[in-house]
Design a protein around this motif. Sequence first.
Motif, mmCIF file in Angstrom:
data_model
loop_
_atom_site.group_PDB
_atom_site.id
_atom_site.type_symbol
_atom_site.label_atom_id
_atom_site.label_comp_id
_atom_site.label_asym_id
_atom_site.label_seq_id
_atom_site.Cartn_x
_atom_site.Cartn_y
_atom_site.Cartn_z
ATOM 1 N N LYS A 62 0.834 -1.200 0.000
ATOM 2 C CA LYS A 62 0.000 0.000 0.000
ATOM 3 C C LYS A 62 0.874 1.258 0.000
ATOM 4 O O LYS A 62 0.613 2.210 -0.746
ATOM 5 C CB LYS A 62 -0.897 -0.023 1.236
ATOM 6 C CG LYS A 62 -1.924 1.052 1.282
ATOM 7 C CD LYS A 62 -2.809 0.876 2.518
ATOM 8 C CE LYS A 62 -3.863 1.944 2.605
ATOM 9 N NZ LYS A 62 -4.704 1.786 3.805
ATOM 10 N N LYS A 65 2.466 1.688 -3.410
ATOM 11 C CA LYS A 65 1.478 2.179 -4.371
ATOM 12 C C LYS A 65 1.245 3.668 -4.185
ATOM 13 O O LYS A 65 1.179 4.426 -5.156
ATOM 14 C CB LYS A 65 0.166 1.404 -4.201
ATOM 15 C CG LYS A 65 -0.828 1.615 -5.296
ATOM 16 C CD LYS A 65 -2.026 0.686 -5.114
ATOM 17 C CE LYS A 65 -2.983 0.817 -6.267
ATOM 18 N NZ LYS A 65 -4.127 -0.084 -6.115
ATOM 19 N N LEU A 66 1.134 4.120 -2.934
ATOM 20 C CA LEU A 66 0.958 5.547 -2.665
ATOM 21 C C LEU A 66 2.169 6.348 -3.123
ATOM 22 O O LEU A 66 2.033 7.467 -3.625
ATOM 23 C CB LEU A 66 0.704 5.782 -1.174
ATOM 24 C CG LEU A 66 -0.672 5.381 -0.650
ATOM 25 C CD1 LEU A 66 -0.718 5.528 0.859
ATOM 26 C CD2 LEU A 66 -1.754 6.214 -1.303
ATOM 27 N N GLU A 68 4.134 5.604 -5.604
ATOM 28 C CA GLU A 68 4.111 5.685 -7.058
ATOM 29 C C GLU A 68 3.111 6.740 -7.534
ATOM 30 O O GLU A 68 3.336 7.421 -8.528
ATOM 31 C CB GLU A 68 3.739 4.330 -7.660
ATOM 32 C CG GLU A 68 4.823 3.290 -7.552
ATOM 33 C CD GLU A 68 4.361 1.940 -8.058
ATOM 34 O OE1 GLU A 68 3.239 1.845 -8.591
ATOM 35 O OE2 GLU A 68 5.127 0.976 -7.928
ATOM 36 N N GLN A 69 2.005 6.867 -6.832
ATOM 37 C CA GLN A 69 0.955 7.797 -7.232
ATOM 38 C C GLN A 69 1.224 9.221 -6.771
ATOM 39 O O GLN A 69 0.499 10.129 -7.160
ATOM 40 C CB GLN A 69 -0.394 7.343 -6.672
ATOM 41 C CG GLN A 69 -0.879 6.042 -7.247
ATOM 42 C CD GLN A 69 -2.152 5.573 -6.573
ATOM 43 O OE1 GLN A 69 -2.589 6.156 -5.599
ATOM 44 N NE2 GLN A 69 -2.733 4.511 -7.107
ATOM 45 N N TYR A 70 2.253 9.424 -5.994
ATOM 46 C CA TYR A 70 2.534 10.744 -5.437
ATOM 47 C C TYR A 70 2.857 11.728 -6.548
ATOM 48 O O TYR A 70 3.640 11.438 -7.450
ATOM 49 C CB TYR A 70 3.707 10.663 -4.458
ATOM 50 C CG TYR A 70 4.130 11.999 -3.913
ATOM 51 C CD1 TYR A 70 3.361 12.656 -2.966
ATOM 52 C CD2 TYR A 70 5.278 12.630 -4.363
ATOM 53 C CE1 TYR A 70 3.733 13.878 -2.465
ATOM 54 C CE2 TYR A 70 5.658 13.855 -3.874
ATOM 55 C CZ TYR A 70 4.880 14.480 -2.924
ATOM 56 O OH TYR A 70 5.244 15.698 -2.437
ATOM 57 N N LYS A 71 2.240 12.879 -6.481
ATOM 58 C CA LYS A 71 2.515 13.947 -7.436
ATOM 59 C C LYS A 71 2.861 15.200 -6.650
ATOM 60 O O LYS A 71 2.133 15.589 -5.747
ATOM 61 C CB LYS A 71 1.289 14.204 -8.319
ATOM 62 C CG LYS A 71 1.528 15.258 -9.363
ATOM 63 C CD LYS A 71 0.305 15.481 -10.213
ATOM 64 C CE LYS A 71 0.577 16.593 -11.218
ATOM 65 N NZ LYS A 71 -0.638 16.952 -11.947
#
Length: 146
Positions: A62, A65-66, A68-71
Amino acid sequence: MEKENKKTREKARKERNELVRQLVAFIRKRDKRVQAHRKLVEEQNAEKARKAEEFRRQQKLKQAKLAEQYKEQSWMTMSDLERELQEMEAQYEKEFGDGSEDDDDLEEQEIKEGIEDKMSEEAEEAECVDDLYCPACDKLLKTEKA
């Protein structure tokens, strides 16, 4: 005579208690109910450990995944700040001219001299401090009298 009798009774009581403990341990080793209970407890502990490991693994996935999605937020990007800084520098150069190069050289020279002065002061202070250190007490003394 009473003291001797009391000692003898205590000694006999301790021996009897030890004998009973050995008997209980012997029976527990061979009792099928105790063995079944021990096996059940071991299985429960193994199941708890497996669940904890699975939960930890899921948490790691988890988090990955977070990550990787961080912008990055727009206000956090350094490129915008750098661009604004360059624009400001260009604007100030237009207003005040190119005299900044000489000022930069003077400022750098003053900074270097300040650093050298500080280093020499620190060296003198370190020599003074070394003189007032007592290795036997492992203490740093403030004055020579101390």
